[in-house]
Design a protein around this motif. Structure first.
Motif, PDB file in Angstrom:
ATOM      1  N   VAL A  81      14.864  13.199   9.919  1.00 31.26           N
ATOM      2  CA  VAL A  81      13.651  12.575   9.384  1.00 31.26           C
ATOM      3  C   VAL A  81      14.032  11.531   8.337  1.00 31.26           C
ATOM      4  CG1 VAL A  81      11.519  12.979   8.090  1.00 31.26           C
ATOM      5  CG2 VAL A  81      12.277  14.642   9.795  1.00 31.26           C
ATOM      6  N   ALA A  82      13.366  10.389   8.366  1.00 34.39           N
ATOM      7  CA  ALA A  82      13.580   9.341   7.372  1.00 34.39           C
ATOM      8  C   ALA A  82      12.238   8.940   6.767  1.00 34.39           C
ATOM      9  CB  ALA A  82      14.254   8.120   7.988  1.00 34.39           C
ATOM     10  N   ALA A  83      12.246   8.582   5.484  1.00 36.49           N
ATOM     11  CA  ALA A  83      11.048   8.106   4.800  1.00 36.49           C
ATOM     12  C   ALA A  83      11.444   7.021   3.811  1.00 36.49           C
ATOM     13  CB  ALA A  83      10.340   9.250   4.079  1.00 36.49           C
ATOM     14  N   ALA A  84      10.542   6.058   3.599  1.00 42.21           N
ATOM     15  CA  ALA A  84      10.857   4.938   2.710  1.00 42.21           C
ATOM     16  C   ALA A  84       9.610   4.455   1.993  1.00 42.21           C
ATOM     17  CB  ALA A  84      11.470   3.784   3.506  1.00 42.21           C
ATOM     18  N   TYR A  85       9.823   4.007   0.762  1.00 41.88           N
ATOM     19  CA  TYR A  85       8.768   3.342  -0.006  1.00 41.88           C
ATOM     20  C   TYR A  85       9.374   2.079  -0.607  1.00 41.88           C
ATOM     21  CZ  TYR A  85       5.500   2.231  -3.752  1.00 41.88           C
ATOM     22  OH  TYR A  85       4.630   1.580  -4.582  1.00 41.88           O
ATOM     23  N   SER A  86       8.765   0.936  -0.266  1.00 41.77           N
ATOM     24  CA  SER A  86       9.222  -0.361  -0.766  1.00 41.77           C
ATOM     25  C   SER A  86       8.101  -0.981  -1.581  1.00 41.77           C
ATOM     26  CB  SER A  86       9.582  -1.272   0.413  1.00 41.77           C
ATOM     27  OG  SER A  86       9.834  -2.595  -0.023  1.00 41.77           O
ATOM     28  N   THR A  87       8.377  -1.258  -2.841  1.00 47.52           N
ATOM     29  CA  THR A  87       7.342  -1.824  -3.698  1.00 47.52           C
ATOM     30  C   THR A  87       7.334  -3.347  -3.614  1.00 47.52           C
ATOM     31  OG1 THR A  87       6.604  -2.085  -5.985  1.00 47.52           O
ATOM     32  CG2 THR A  87       8.947  -1.673  -5.656  1.00 47.52           C
ATOM     33  N   GLY A  88       6.133  -3.890  -3.461  1.00 49.30           N
ATOM     34  CA  GLY A  88       5.991  -5.346  -3.448  1.00 49.30           C
ATOM     35  C   GLY A  88       6.131  -5.970  -4.825  1.00 49.30           C
ATOM     36  N   GLU A  89       6.112  -5.118  -5.855  1.00 48.67           N
ATOM     37  CA  GLU A  89       6.289  -5.541  -7.248  1.00 48.67           C
ATOM     38  C   GLU A  89       5.273  -6.604  -7.678  1.00 48.67           C
ATOM     39  OE1 GLU A  89      10.368  -6.513  -8.069  1.00 48.67           O
ATOM     40  OE2 GLU A  89      11.019  -4.427  -7.759  1.00 48.67           O
ATOM     41  N   LYS A  90       4.032  -6.449  -7.165  1.00 47.34           N
ATOM     42  CA  LYS A  90       2.950  -7.342  -7.580  1.00 47.34           C
ATOM     43  C   LYS A  90       2.104  -6.653  -8.654  1.00 47.34           C
ATOM     44  CE  LYS A  90       2.531  -9.671  -3.104  1.00 47.34           C
ATOM     45  NZ  LYS A  90       1.614  -9.989  -1.971  1.00 47.34           N
ATOM     46  N   THR A  91       1.512  -7.446  -9.542  1.00 49.06           N
ATOM     47  CA  THR A  91       0.692  -6.889 -10.622  1.00 49.06           C
ATOM     48  C   THR A  91      -0.780  -6.784 -10.230  1.00 49.06           C
ATOM     49  OG1 THR A  91       0.433  -9.102 -11.581  1.00 49.06           O
ATOM     50  CG2 THR A  91       2.264  -7.751 -12.383  1.00 49.06           C
ATOM     51  N   ASP A 114      -3.656  -6.366  -6.685  1.00 50.02           N
ATOM     52  CA  ASP A 114      -3.777  -6.019  -5.265  1.00 50.02           C
ATOM     53  C   ASP A 114      -3.998  -7.276  -4.429  1.00 50.02           C
ATOM     54  OD1 ASP A 114      -3.427  -3.311  -5.590  1.00 50.02           O
ATOM     55  OD2 ASP A 114      -5.555  -2.948  -6.018  1.00 50.02           O
ATOM     56  N   PRO A 115      -3.569  -7.270  -3.154  1.00 48.32           N
ATOM     57  CA  PRO A 115      -2.827  -6.204  -2.489  1.00 48.32           C
ATOM     58  C   PRO A 115      -1.400  -6.103  -3.037  1.00 48.32           C
ATOM     59  CG  PRO A 115      -2.935  -8.116  -1.080  1.00 48.32           C
ATOM     60  CD  PRO A 115      -3.799  -8.429  -2.265  1.00 48.32           C
ATOM     61  N   SER A 116      -0.886  -4.907  -3.087  1.00 49.15           N
ATOM     62  CA  SER A 116       0.370  -4.645  -3.777  1.00 49.15           C
ATOM     63  C   SER A 116       1.594  -5.173  -3.045  1.00 49.15           C
ATOM     64  CB  SER A 116       0.529  -3.140  -3.986  1.00 49.15           C
ATOM     65  OG  SER A 116       0.656  -2.481  -2.736  1.00 49.15           O
ATOM     66  N   GLY A 117       1.503  -5.327  -1.719  1.00 48.60           N
ATOM     67  CA  GLY A 117       2.680  -5.671  -0.930  1.00 48.60           C
ATOM     68  C   GLY A 117       3.579  -4.488  -0.657  1.00 48.60           C
ATOM     69  N   ASP A 118       3.142  -3.294  -1.077  1.00 50.12           N
ATOM     70  CA  ASP A 118       3.949  -2.087  -0.873  1.00 50.12           C
ATOM     71  C   ASP A 118       4.026  -1.723   0.613  1.00 50.12           C
ATOM     72  OD1 ASP A 118       3.951  -2.094  -3.595  1.00 50.12           O
ATOM     73  OD2 ASP A 118       2.854  -0.212  -3.839  1.00 50.12           O
ATOM     74  N   LEU A 119       5.157  -1.152   0.998  1.00 46.98           N
ATOM     75  CA  LEU A 119       5.330  -0.621   2.350  1.00 46.98           C
ATOM     76  C   LEU A 119       5.695   0.846   2.259  1.00 46.98           C
ATOM     77  CD1 LEU A 119       7.179  -2.107   5.402  1.00 46.98           C
ATOM     78  CD2 LEU A 119       7.787   0.179   4.607  1.00 46.98           C
ATOM     79  N   HIS A 127       5.126   2.189   9.959  1.00 43.07           N
ATOM     80  CA  HIS A 127       5.060   1.525   8.656  1.00 43.07           C
ATOM     81  C   HIS A 127       3.617   1.139   8.364  1.00 43.07           C
ATOM     82  CE1 HIS A 127       9.369  -0.284   9.394  1.00 43.07           C
ATOM     83  NE2 HIS A 127       9.417   1.017   9.103  1.00 43.07           N
ATOM     84  N   ASN A 128       3.228   1.220   7.102  1.00 41.44           N
ATOM     85  CA  ASN A 128       1.947   0.682   6.624  1.00 41.44           C
ATOM     86  C   ASN A 128       2.239  -0.271   5.470  1.00 41.44           C
ATOM     87  OD1 ASN A 128      -1.224   1.187   6.663  1.00 41.44           O
ATOM     88  ND2 ASN A 128      -0.574   0.947   4.538  1.00 41.44           N
ATOM     89  N   ILE A 129       1.719  -1.517   5.568  1.00 44.59           N
ATOM     90  CA  ILE A 129       2.030  -2.559   4.582  1.00 44.59           C
ATOM     91  C   ILE A 129       0.748  -3.099   3.975  1.00 44.59           C
ATOM     92  CG2 ILE A 129       3.285  -4.713   4.167  1.00 44.59           C
ATOM     93  CD1 ILE A 129       4.610  -4.216   6.959  1.00 44.59           C
ATOM     94  N   GLU A 130       0.643  -3.055   2.645  1.00 39.58           N
ATOM     95  CA  GLU A 130      -0.530  -3.584   1.940  1.00 39.58           C
ATOM     96  C   GLU A 130      -0.302  -5.067   1.662  1.00 39.58           C
ATOM     97  OE1 GLU A 130      -1.324  -1.192  -1.467  1.00 39.58           O
ATOM     98  OE2 GLU A 130      -1.378   0.676  -0.333  1.00 39.58           O
ATOM     99  N   ARG A 131      -0.470  -5.893   2.711  1.00 39.59           N
ATOM    100  CA  ARG A 131      -0.139  -7.322   2.624  1.00 39.59           C
ATOM    101  C   ARG A 131      -1.325  -8.183   2.238  1.00 39.59           C
ATOM    102  NH1 ARG A 131       0.058 -11.716   6.193  1.00 39.59           N
ATOM    103  NH2 ARG A 131      -0.835 -10.420   7.828  1.00 39.59           N
ATOM    104  N   LEU A 132      -2.512  -7.872   2.764  1.00 38.45           N
ATOM    105  CA  LEU A 132      -3.715  -8.655   2.501  1.00 38.45           C
ATOM    106  C   LEU A 132      -4.822  -7.758   1.965  1.00 38.45           C
ATOM    107  CD1 LEU A 132      -3.884 -10.892   5.710  1.00 38.45           C
ATOM    108  CD2 LEU A 132      -3.007 -11.537   3.463  1.00 38.45           C
TER     109      LEU A 132
END
Length: 335
Positions: free
Chosen positions: A163-173, A175-180, A199-204
């Motif tokens: 099993v693999a899991a990941a959290y990538s922060t968009g480092e935005k102040t 929203d949207p955060s850009g987090d994955l 994957h779920n990405i908070e892009r827009l």
């Protein structure tokens, strides 16, 4: 003379000293090829080029571990891409991978720039090994293959499951955060492989992008069969991208032959079909020669291209219905 003898003695102890501190390995792949490419753009013909990384991206890396006791281990890996045709870096200095982490009975945790959960599934289920021309790397023009600013976990194999899991922060102040956020599960048992990832990405602000993939493979004797299905569902109309691959390989001594079929689709009706044929011959455990031919047929709305590890042969965005093809001969050495 005394100073020269002293200097020589000190230099001779450096490898032993470095080894006592940690276990560090320098490794890499050097891959170069001559290719004849045709994008099928209006008014353009075939061109002959020298490419880097048609079977495997050329790279140099450093990795190391340190035993911390109690089964705990520290690790690091930095890996840089190299363009052999020019000698330039092919991305950010260590854009291929740059992580530090800990490994133990719990699994492995890394922090930095890391491969995504879906990328593990795609790599394991691609008969071309994400090399040659026509591999599923073309899907990662839209899906996420590597994660910046990420924290990652991968379990040790348990009854064949990983099993693999990941959290990538968009480092935005704002929203949207850009987090994955992403996860994958893989199963291996003998020659059988199964895997899936998401994957779920908070892009827009209007909605999240969603990416997912599933793959399978089976090895029996000298034969391999692998396939996968990859989807990038970006927020907005007509943005959903789908790719399917089905391939087979046969090994006979130092020879290996590959055949792969790939279909790409967009929600707007664009479609492209690619057939790839490849051959490798091992000169040694570390060196092989190879050749690939791939051809793609786009429908009237399609402008899809043919990708290798480090090169793509893609029509211009306005050349709807263009049919690119490519032939390459190369040599690959790993160390």
């Amino acid at each position: 003379m005394k100073f020269k003898c002293l200097a020589a003695a000190l230099l001779s102890t450096l490898p032993l000293f470095a080894h006592a501190q940690s276990n560090v390995t320098i490794y890499g792949v050097m891959d170069a090829a001559v290719a004849v490419e045709n994008t099928d753009n209006p008014g353009e013909g075939h061109r002959t080029v020298v490419n880097s990384g048609n079977q495997s991206s050329s790279r140099i890396g450093f990795r190391g571990t340190e035993e911390l006791g109690g089964g705990l281990k520290a690790l690091f890996n930095i890996e840089a891409g190299v363009a052999l045709d020019t000698g330039a870096a092919d991305s950010n200095l260590f854009g291929r991978r740059a992580v530090v982490g800990l490994q133990g009975d719990f699994g492995t945790v890394t922090v930095g720039r890391e491969y995504s959960p879906i990328s593990f599934v795609a790599a394991a289920s691609d008969v071309l090994g994400q090399g040659m021309f026509g591999s599923n790397l073309s899907a990662f023009a839209r899906l996420t293959r590597r994660l910046n600013n990420s924290v990652n976990y991968k379990s040790n194999p348990m009854s064949g499951f990983t099993v693999a899991a990941a959290y990538s922060t968009g480092e935005k102040t704002v929203d949207p955060s850009g987090d994955l956020m992403g996860a994958s599960v893989e199963y291996k048992n003998g020659g059988l492989y199964l895997g899936a990832g998401y994957h779920n990405i908070e892009r827009l602000a209007t909605g999240d992008d969603k990416e997912w993939g599933a793959g399978a493979g089976y090895t029996f004797g000298a034969f391999e069969v692998k396939g996968n299905y990859l989807v990038a569902d970006q927020t907005g109309p007509n943005n959903k991208y789908k790719q399917a691959n089905l391939g087979a390989a046969y090994t006979a001594g130092a020879n290996k032959v590959f055949l792969n079929y790939q279909q790409q689709k967009l929600e707007n009706g664009a479609k492209g079909n690619t057939i790839s044929l490849a051959y490798t011959y091992n000169l040694s455990k570390r060196t092989n020669i190879y050749t690939t031919y791939a051809t793609l047929r786009n429908n009237g709305r399609g402008v899809f291209g043919i990708y290798s590890s480090s090169t793509n042969v893609t029509p211009a965005a306005t050349a709807l219905g263009a049919d690119p093809d490519v032939f390459t001969v190369g040599v690959r050495h790993s160390f």
